[in-house]
Each structure stands twice: as structure tokens, then as C-alpha cells.
Design an enzyme around this catalytic site. Structure first.
Site, short mmCIF file in Angstrom:
data_model
loop_
_atom_site.label_atom_id
_atom_site.label_comp_id
_atom_site.label_asym_id
_atom_site.label_seq_id
_atom_site.Cartn_x
_atom_site.Cartn_y
_atom_site.Cartn_z
N ASP A 97 0.85 -1.18 0.00
CA ASP A 97 0.00 0.00 0.00
C ASP A 97 0.89 1.24 0.00
O ASP A 97 2.08 1.17 0.30
CB ASP A 97 -0.99 -0.01 1.15
CG ASP A 97 -0.35 0.10 2.52
OD1 ASP A 97 0.87 0.33 2.60
OD2 ASP A 97 -1.07 -0.06 3.52
N ASP A 275 -7.76 -7.31 1.58
CA ASP A 275 -6.74 -7.45 2.62
C ASP A 275 -7.33 -6.98 3.93
O ASP A 275 -8.23 -6.14 3.95
CB ASP A 275 -5.49 -6.60 2.30
CG ASP A 275 -5.69 -5.13 2.68
OD1 ASP A 275 -5.27 -4.74 3.79
OD2 ASP A 275 -6.30 -4.38 1.88
#
Length: 379
Positions: A97, A275
Site C-alpha cells: 500500500d 486485505d
């Protein structure tokens, strides 16, 4: 015979059932079966698990965190040591990320401008500037396979004009992320870049964001700004339209989600990737997920329960260790308790994803989802 080289990135859909889709992402480090759940390895580790054990649960890909790895051990150090895959002994794909979530979650430690975000480290108070370009550089140094564009994630309860302003800036940052990613030619030639849709719960803002991202062009598209306190009902209402605003031929990734029933409902609405820290965090805190809902192994009612955690879960931990033993480990604060429960939870999540892939392929997803909801009791 030499095995043909895998593509940089490709996505194929093998079956659909309603809005639900199953297929695969092909990358140089391997195949990612979708719908996919990515265990979270924030600091180059899925807490309480060895990487090889994570793989044995069925995980095709894991997630790393740009912000945390930037601070410790440092992206330049990871690159010097051969990249994140070698550093943590994980040979398959890694998604990183961008640090955008920390723009929101660490709002009291940052200063936000058009240029980017100045963070004050939660570790030692040192200052760091994170921009779209720097985020791309860090993810390149880490050697990420799927790179996330840098964005801001506004809270859903902010005024609409503030959400719109934030979304528009995120789209400008998305273009800068695209340019920054492309400038790292060697890394870009073997990795992929995902854009992140924003707009909170607002359909029109989400559409504007999706259109802007599509114009820039990305390998995949994430749905950001959900699972930040709005509740499941509001999240599902947004997922009734948000995934369909994104290109049909690219993977759709719902960031930071979620509980097992969240995953089923999101797949039902056309999401391909997920996720969440929940299975590992819950495992460290004595909670196990089962096909009948989560159970808290701290509870005294399990002290003499000789049953396995969940006989339906096809994992050695799930079938071998009794609830009584795990209750003992948790109450005694033994490290093994966290290890076993985390492994069970990650395995359960992977089995859930496989069950959904099978149900979609066989055209029975609606029946599967109804049966799951009938048996799963959320606590």
C-alpha cells in the site's frame, strides 16, 4: 523444455455468477487466484507466522506497508539487502500500500498539502515527507509486484465538499503516481500499478473518481475509503455501484476488508481482492473464526472443550489442537497460542476464498452465500 516467461501482469475472468467473478492474475512471481485474500505483513511479517506457513494456508500474495517500512528498517536498506522478497523470504507476489491510509489514521502526526504529506514518525518523532513520487520510489526500492497509487482517504462523515476536494486531489496524485511509477522503467517492466477510487459513500463522486482513474489508466483498481467506520450496511450500499463504475476487465480490490461476512457480501457485489489485519490480529487476541462464526477462546466455557477449533477447516492446526488447549495457551499468554490461532484464522480465510471461487465456477454462488449467512453468527 524451457517454461514460457510469465507476463508482467494479466487478468482473466474464468466464470461469473451474478456480479461475482472468479479468475486469476498472472504475474512474473506467480498466479493470484481471485477472489483473493491477502494476509497483511505490515512490517515485512505476517505477525506470528513464518512466510512458508502463510503460503501453506493457500495465500498467493501478501501485503506490505510503505509507511511502516519507510520508517523501519528503511526502503533503501531493504533494497541494499536484495529487496523485500529476499529480505522476508517470500518468493510470491507482494502488494504494497502507498502510505495513503496513514494520511488518515495518523492525522495527528501529519501535515497535508497539495505536494504531499509531512509525517512525524510515531517511532522517534523524526519528520518525513511522503509524496506520490516518493511513495513510488519507496515501493520500487522494496521491489513490490503490485504498487498502489498515493491517495488521501477521507472519513465518510466529513462534509461532501471536503470529500469532493479530497477526492480531486487524490486524482491529481494518481496522475503523479502514474508518472512516477513509469519513470522507474526496470521496475515498471515487471510490476503493476493500481489506482484507488475515492468518494466515500457518494455515488456521483465515486463515478467522477472512477472516470478520472480510467482516463489515466491502471492495471487494476482499488475501492478506497470504505471500512473506516461507516458500518457494513453503508459499505454494501456503496458496493452496489462502486465496483461497476470501474473497468470490467481489470481486478477490483476492496482495501482493508474485512470480516468473513464482509468478504462474502463484497464478492457478491463484484469485488476480486481483499486485505485485512483482522485474522492475524484476532488470532493474537484469542479469537478464532469458524464456519459458525467467531469464538473467543478466552471464554471459560472452552476450558474443557476437547473439540477442534473447526472440524470443517482443512488445516492441521484447525483439526489437531483442542479448544481446551488453546484456551489454556491464551489464558497463560503463551506465544504458541497466538501462533496457532493466527495460522488457523489465515487458513480459514483462504478456505473461505477457495469455497467462493468453487461456488462461482459451479454457478451456485447465491446458494453458497445464503448457506454461509444462515450458519455464520457474527459477534
Amino acid at each position: 523444455m524451457t517454461e514460457p516467461a510469465r507476463p508482467r501482469f494479466s487478468f482473466s475472468i474464468s466464470a461469473t455468477d451474478g456480479k461475482a467473478r472468479t479468475g486469476a492474475i498472472q504475474m512474473q512471481r506467480g498466479e493470484i487466484r481471485t477472489p483473493a485474500f491477502m494476509p497483511v505483513g505490515t512490517a515485512a511479517t505476517v505477525k506470528a507466522m513464518k512466510p512458508e506457513t502463510v503460503r501453506q494456508t493457500g495465500a498467493d500474495i501478501i501485503l506490505g506497508n510503505t509507511y511502516h517500512l519507510m520508517l523501519r528498517p528503511g526502503a533503501e536498506r531493504v533494497a541494499k539487502l536484495g529487496g523485500l522478497h529476499r529480505f522476508m523470504n517470500w518468493e510470491r507476489p507482494i502488494l504494497t500500500d502507498s502510505g495513503g491510509y496513514q494520511v488518515m489514521s495518523l492525522s495527528d502526526l501529519r501535515k497535508l498539502t497539495e505536494e504531499g504529506v509531512e509525517f512525524r514518525s510515531h517511532l522517534d518523532g523524526s519528520k518525513h515527507m511522503l509524496t506520490p513520487e516518493r511513495s513510488m520510489e519507496i515501493q520500487r526500492l522494496l521491489g513490490s509486484d503490485i504498487v498502489m497509487a498515493f491517495d488521501e482517504c477521507p472519513r465518510a462523515d466529513q462534509p461532501r465538499d471536503e470529500i469532493a476536494k479530497s477526492m480531486e486531489m487524490s486524482m491529481r496524485w494518481a496522475k503523479r503516481s502514474r508518472d512516477g511509477f513509469d519513470s522507474g522503467e526496470e521496475h515498471a517492466a515487471r510490476s503493476a500499478l493500481f489506482g484507488i477510487q475515492q468518494g466515500a459513500l457518494d455515488e456521483e463522486l465515486r463515478k467522477r473518481s472512477a472516470d478520472a482513474l480510467t482516463d489515466i489508466g491502471f492495471d487494476g483498481y482499488a475501492i478506497g475509503g470504505l471500512a473506516v467506520g461507516e458500518g457494513q450496511e453503508a459499505m454494501f450500499a456503496t458496493l452496489e455501484f462502486a465496483p461497476q463504475q470501474l473497468p470490467e476487465d481489470r481486478p477490483r480490490y476492496l482495501m482493508g476488508v474485512g470480516k468473513p461476512d464482509d468478504l462474502v457480501g463484497a464478492v457478491e457485489r463484484g469485488v476480486d481482492m481483499f486485505d485485512c489485519v483482522l485474522p492475524s490480529r484476532s488470532g493474537r487476541n484469542g479469537q478464532a473464526f469458524t464456519w459458525n462464526g467467531p469464538i473467543n477462546l478466552r471464554n471459560a466455557r472452552f476450558a474443557e472443550d476437547a473439540n477442534p477449533i473447526d472440524g470443517r477447516c482443512n488445516n492441521t492446526v484447525s483439526q489437531t489442537y483442542s479448544r481446551a488447549y488453546l484456551h489454556h495457551l491464551v489464558k497463560s499468554k503463551e506465544i504458541l497460542g497466538a501462533m496457532l490461532l493466527t495460522e488457523h484464522n489465515i487458513a480459514f480465510y483462504q478456505q473461505l476464498m477457495q469455497a467462493m471461487r468453487d461456488a462461482i465456477s459451479e454457478g451456485r454462488f447465491a446458494a453458497f452465500a445464503a448457506d454461509f449467512r444462515r450458519n455464520y453468527r457474527n459477534s
